[in-house]
Design a protein around this motif. Sequence first.
Motif, mmCIF file in Angstrom:
data_model
loop_
_atom_site.group_PDB
_atom_site.id
_atom_site.type_symbol
_atom_site.label_atom_id
_atom_site.label_comp_id
_atom_site.label_asym_id
_atom_site.label_seq_id
_atom_site.Cartn_x
_atom_site.Cartn_y
_atom_site.Cartn_z
ATOM 1 N N TYR A 1 14.278 7.251 -3.176
ATOM 2 C CA TYR A 1 15.032 5.999 -3.086
ATOM 3 C C TYR A 1 15.753 5.719 -4.402
ATOM 4 C CZ TYR A 1 16.159 1.249 -1.606
ATOM 5 O OH TYR A 1 16.837 0.106 -1.246
ATOM 6 N N GLN A 2 15.083 5.955 -5.542
ATOM 7 C CA GLN A 2 15.713 5.748 -6.844
ATOM 8 C C GLN A 2 16.891 6.692 -7.038
ATOM 9 O OE1 GLN A 2 14.870 3.217 -9.055
ATOM 10 N NE2 GLN A 2 13.687 2.619 -7.257
ATOM 11 N N LEU A 3 16.810 7.874 -6.426
ATOM 12 C CA LEU A 3 17.906 8.838 -6.501
ATOM 13 C C LEU A 3 19.022 8.518 -5.507
ATOM 14 C CD1 LEU A 3 15.869 12.161 -6.874
ATOM 15 C CD2 LEU A 3 17.289 11.061 -8.617
ATOM 16 N N GLU A 4 18.834 7.428 -4.723
ATOM 17 C CA GLU A 4 19.797 6.993 -3.714
ATOM 18 C C GLU A 4 20.003 8.032 -2.622
ATOM 19 O OE1 GLU A 4 23.371 5.620 -5.591
ATOM 20 O OE2 GLU A 4 22.317 4.119 -6.795
ATOM 21 N N ASN A 5 18.988 8.863 -2.432
ATOM 22 C CA ASN A 5 19.008 9.829 -1.330
ATOM 23 C C ASN A 5 18.208 9.196 -0.185
ATOM 24 O OD1 ASN A 5 18.648 11.991 0.451
ATOM 25 N ND2 ASN A 5 18.648 13.486 -1.204
ATOM 26 N N TYR A 6 18.850 8.278 0.514
ATOM 27 C CA TYR A 6 18.149 7.443 1.484
ATOM 28 C C TYR A 6 17.752 8.210 2.743
ATOM 29 C CZ TYR A 6 20.162 4.003 -1.654
ATOM 30 O OH TYR A 6 20.533 3.307 -2.780
ATOM 31 N N ASP A 7 18.521 9.224 3.102
ATOM 32 C CA ASP A 7 18.164 10.013 4.282
ATOM 33 C C ASP A 7 16.854 10.763 4.061
ATOM 34 O OD1 ASP A 7 20.323 9.195 5.749
ATOM 35 O OD2 ASP A 7 21.561 10.928 5.271
ATOM 36 N N THR A 8 16.676 11.345 2.885
ATOM 37 C CA THR A 8 15.426 12.048 2.592
ATOM 38 C C THR A 8 14.275 11.057 2.443
ATOM 39 O OG1 THR A 8 16.719 13.740 1.444
ATOM 40 C CG2 THR A 8 14.342 13.769 1.108
ATOM 41 N N ALA A 9 14.556 9.890 1.850
ATOM 42 C CA ALA A 9 13.526 8.846 1.779
ATOM 43 C C ALA A 9 13.084 8.451 3.190
ATOM 44 C CB ALA A 9 14.062 7.634 1.030
ATOM 45 N N PHE A 10 14.045 8.371 4.117
ATOM 46 C CA PHE A 10 13.737 8.057 5.516
ATOM 47 C C PHE A 10 12.815 9.131 6.108
ATOM 48 C CE2 PHE A 10 14.708 8.796 10.009
ATOM 49 C CZ PHE A 10 14.467 7.541 10.558
ATOM 50 N N ASP A 11 13.084 10.401 5.815
ATOM 51 C CA ASP A 11 12.249 11.486 6.336
ATOM 52 C C ASP A 11 10.803 11.351 5.852
ATOM 53 O OD1 ASP A 11 14.483 12.519 7.573
ATOM 54 O OD2 ASP A 11 14.913 13.976 5.989
ATOM 55 N N ILE A 12 10.620 10.911 4.606
ATOM 56 C CA ILE A 12 9.267 10.702 4.071
ATOM 57 C C ILE A 12 8.604 9.524 4.793
ATOM 58 C CG2 ILE A 12 7.947 10.079 2.013
ATOM 59 C CD1 ILE A 12 9.083 12.934 2.007
ATOM 60 N N PHE A 13 9.381 8.488 5.042
ATOM 61 C CA PHE A 13 8.858 7.329 5.776
ATOM 62 C C PHE A 13 8.358 7.738 7.164
ATOM 63 C CE2 PHE A 13 10.541 4.261 9.027
ATOM 64 C CZ PHE A 13 9.426 3.443 9.038
ATOM 65 N N ILE A 14 9.117 8.603 7.839
ATOM 66 C CA ILE A 14 8.738 9.041 9.180
ATOM 67 C C ILE A 14 7.380 9.747 9.164
ATOM 68 C CG2 ILE A 14 9.332 10.680 11.020
ATOM 69 C CD1 ILE A 14 10.923 8.137 11.147
ATOM 70 N N LYS A 15 7.092 10.495 8.097
ATOM 71 C CA LYS A 15 5.814 11.204 8.005
ATOM 72 C C LYS A 15 4.633 10.236 8.027
ATOM 73 C CE LYS A 15 7.429 15.229 5.327
ATOM 74 N NZ LYS A 15 7.028 16.271 6.303
ATOM 75 N N CYS A 16 4.828 9.045 7.451
ATOM 76 C CA CYS A 16 3.724 8.081 7.321
ATOM 77 C C CYS A 16 3.745 7.009 8.402
ATOM 78 C CB CYS A 16 3.803 7.393 5.955
ATOM 79 S SG CYS A 16 3.875 8.499 4.564
ATOM 80 N N ASP A 17 4.792 6.963 9.199
ATOM 81 C CA ASP A 17 5.029 5.854 10.125
ATOM 82 C C ASP A 17 3.861 5.624 11.085
ATOM 83 O OD1 ASP A 17 6.310 3.836 11.542
ATOM 84 O OD2 ASP A 17 7.301 5.246 12.877
ATOM 85 N N ASN A 18 3.471 6.664 11.825
ATOM 86 C CA ASN A 18 2.401 6.492 12.812
ATOM 87 C C ASN A 18 1.087 6.104 12.164
ATOM 88 O OD1 ASN A 18 3.997 7.007 15.028
ATOM 89 N ND2 ASN A 18 3.559 9.195 15.057
ATOM 90 N N PHE A 19 0.765 6.737 11.031
ATOM 91 C CA PHE A 19 -0.490 6.425 10.344
ATOM 92 C C PHE A 19 -0.525 4.958 9.926
ATOM 93 C CE2 PHE A 19 -2.510 5.790 6.189
ATOM 94 C CZ PHE A 19 -3.822 6.074 6.519
ATOM 95 N N LEU A 20 0.541 4.480 9.301
ATOM 96 C CA LEU A 20 0.579 3.093 8.844
ATOM 97 C C LEU A 20 0.504 2.123 10.019
ATOM 98 C CD1 LEU A 20 3.344 3.452 6.107
ATOM 99 C CD2 LEU A 20 0.921 3.026 5.709
ATOM 100 N N THR A 21 1.113 2.498 11.142
ATOM 101 C CA THR A 21 1.060 1.646 12.337
ATOM 102 C C THR A 21 -0.349 1.548 12.872
ATOM 103 O OG1 THR A 21 3.342 2.213 12.934
ATOM 104 C CG2 THR A 21 1.939 1.341 14.682
ATOM 105 N N PHE A 22 -1.005 2.701 13.069
ATOM 106 C CA PHE A 22 -2.348 2.696 13.642
ATOM 107 C C PHE A 22 -3.381 2.088 12.693
ATOM 108 C CE2 PHE A 22 -0.733 6.388 16.301
ATOM 109 C CZ PHE A 22 -0.644 5.621 17.450
ATOM 110 N N GLN A 23 -3.134 2.205 11.377
ATOM 111 C CA GLN A 23 -4.059 1.622 10.405
ATOM 112 C C GLN A 23 -3.797 0.131 10.201
ATOM 113 O OE1 GLN A 23 -6.765 2.664 9.430
ATOM 114 N NE2 GLN A 23 -6.742 4.426 8.081
ATOM 115 N N GLY A 24 -2.679 -0.365 10.694
ATOM 116 C CA GLY A 24 -2.386 -1.792 10.567
ATOM 117 C C GLY A 24 -1.761 -2.187 9.247
ATOM 118 N N TYR A 25 -1.125 -1.241 8.527
ATOM 119 C CA TYR A 25 -0.447 -1.570 7.274
ATOM 120 C C TYR A 25 0.991 -1.999 7.582
ATOM 121 C CZ TYR A 25 -4.244 0.425 4.480
ATOM 122 O OH TYR A 25 -5.451 0.674 3.885
#
Length: 730
Positions: A435-459
């Motif tokens: 995100y600091q590098l303004e590479n938002y598409d790659t930041a989005f890809d990292i977010f996708i990796k954690c998305d389901n886990f954070l949802t099921f854990q309630g974060y």
Amino acid sequence: MAEERSPSNSNNIEMNLTAYGDSKVTQVGQINAAEVKIIVDRIEPVLERLQQISQPESPGVLKGGNPNKSLAYWQGRKTEIAQIQQWLTDKNTFLIGIEGIGGTGKSMLAAKTYDENEGFPKRFWADVSYGAGFSDLARQVLSEFGFPVPEQEAQLVDALVKCLQSGQYLLIIDNLESLLQPDRQWGSQFYSDFFKAWVECGGNSKVIVTTRERPELKGFEWLPLKGLQVAEGIALLTALGIRGDLGDFVELVDGHPLLLKLVADLLKEESREDPDLRRLADLGLGNLRQLLTDPKVIGQHRRRENVGMVLVLDASFDRLSELQKALLLNISVYRGTVDSAAAVAVLPGSSETGIERELRNLVKRSLLLEKLNGKRRFEFQPVVLEYARYMLYKAGNQTEAHQRAINYYLLNVKPAPWQTKEDIKEYLEIFYHWYQLENYDTAFDIFIKCDNFLTFQGYYTILVDFCVQLREAWKKTGEKETWKYGFVLNELGNASQCLGQYEQAINYHQQSLEIKKKIGDRNGEVDSLGNLGNCYNSLTDYPRAINYYEQSWLIAKEINDRNGESNSLNNLGNAYTSLEDYSNGIDHYEQSLLIKMELGDRNGESNCLNNLGVVYRILEQYQQAIEYFQRSLHIQSELGESKMGERRVEANAWLNLGGALVSANRESDALGAYRNARELYQAMELEKEVKLCNNAIERLSKPKTPVVSRRGFWVWLHRLWRWVCSWFRQ
């Protein structure tokens, strides 16, 4: 071995450094207006950084537990300590704020309060300087104070307030300004809700915050913190081994503690034999008095302490070796503490032992702080961090340093399945650096990796942090009509719904739906319509929910999205069941089940069977309900080691099976089902469900008292009468 120190810094103004022996604070000549302007232009960008509120770097890291701050050179502050002590004993004071510019000692004063107030049986220190989410703070405080952590994130505010009301606790939140937006509004609504609730409710506990900026919130008792008094500053410099006209210098810098410490450490490192203030001239600070009293330098908005801080940091930085300079600047890309391994990662070619030695040398100059907690770790003073990041930006080395930090974290990521947020901390940091590098598409890809886990854990608040950052970034770049932007809005809607913010969730899903229609993302339309139905279902507006579910189902059929069809049918089953239209509910669940079986979606099949079991239990057809629950559990056993969402399906099936078995008068079997459910809920740390299971187990474990029905009583009495009559006949 450290490299040779560079003799000069091209940023500094060359002066003839010949000290006046009798001067109070060494002053070398007079620099003219042109030279003053050059200095002002050079330090202005750094001053702007120091005077601004840092933007929250979320999803952030919470440094919690205790302050771990050395009070070895503590001096004075008797008036301030007395004021805080008075507020701590005042029954009508619940929130205390310590406000001051960077480096005035706010955190140190709070740390001394933490260490010396043993009247509070439990204390917790929370450093939120890196934009830590309220969820992390609340969970850690509740756990530390021995209170249950609620499953739903929306319940954390109420849980923390009740926790603080129940006893006499001390909660200190350090660097609160990191949670504020530039307009002094809260970056996270949960913090605002917590402080408002705590002021309204109150209790015997106290909450202390330190901040550079006051939030827009009533209910605080504020202590504006200035520099040390002259006698206190003299005592500090004396304790640090500095000689010279100490009182004059303390007055010049308004007793700013960090500035005094930086100057003292600079003198001790560079003039070990004679750490006298007169030696400042030899270090490029001979005109410090002129610059700190010149109205053109101070201007209308620049604080003298901040100007002095930048000038002294310039002088300190100038005296570092090239290795130390590179080390200080490159580790500034990290958030939180760093160890020698992390430092080597952004400065390859150096040994870990050598880098740790240089890190400790930087500590001696007060450019870093050292933490000893099993392993040596280092962190910046907030003011020094802003300076180092500006210097790195100016040098143009940000991209390379961030990329190296990403590579370091990639080597240390933990493979799934994950159990706690700690398991994904490397991914949170990787997201931050992209995100600091303004590479938002790659930041989005990292977010996708954690998305389901954070949802099921309630974060959910972490999900919101991720999504808000990406949404704002893409709004600035004009990339608002892409599937990724629509996906982020969809996730914001889902997280808002889970947090009980239904109107906001509906707004996000409507925006997402419009984007998906514009870009022709028909599968995305299916998802957005289904999510809108879920929101209205939560609001118990079942007719409107059914309308959205049916739209979702029709589009899924049209584009042959079999999984979308199945999910829409299952949602329709939920809505009809809520309307007590059980035949329609069963019909839709069965259609959904057939598609899940066709697709080989075993977990989806298990979920449909569980839903059918619930309906048949409501209809008091207990044997059929039991069979559906058992089929659901059989699938879960075949799936083996499950992910978080699948474990929840299995736990729910055991819980529902227990209820059906009780209704069927098979209480011994129900006891085992409830115990299995409890074990799974405990593994997921779902306190509410664990309590539910415990209550059921306790109820079933109690010895039963035989109860004779009215009909049974008359049958028994009739038999007794017949026996008595027979006895008399004999």
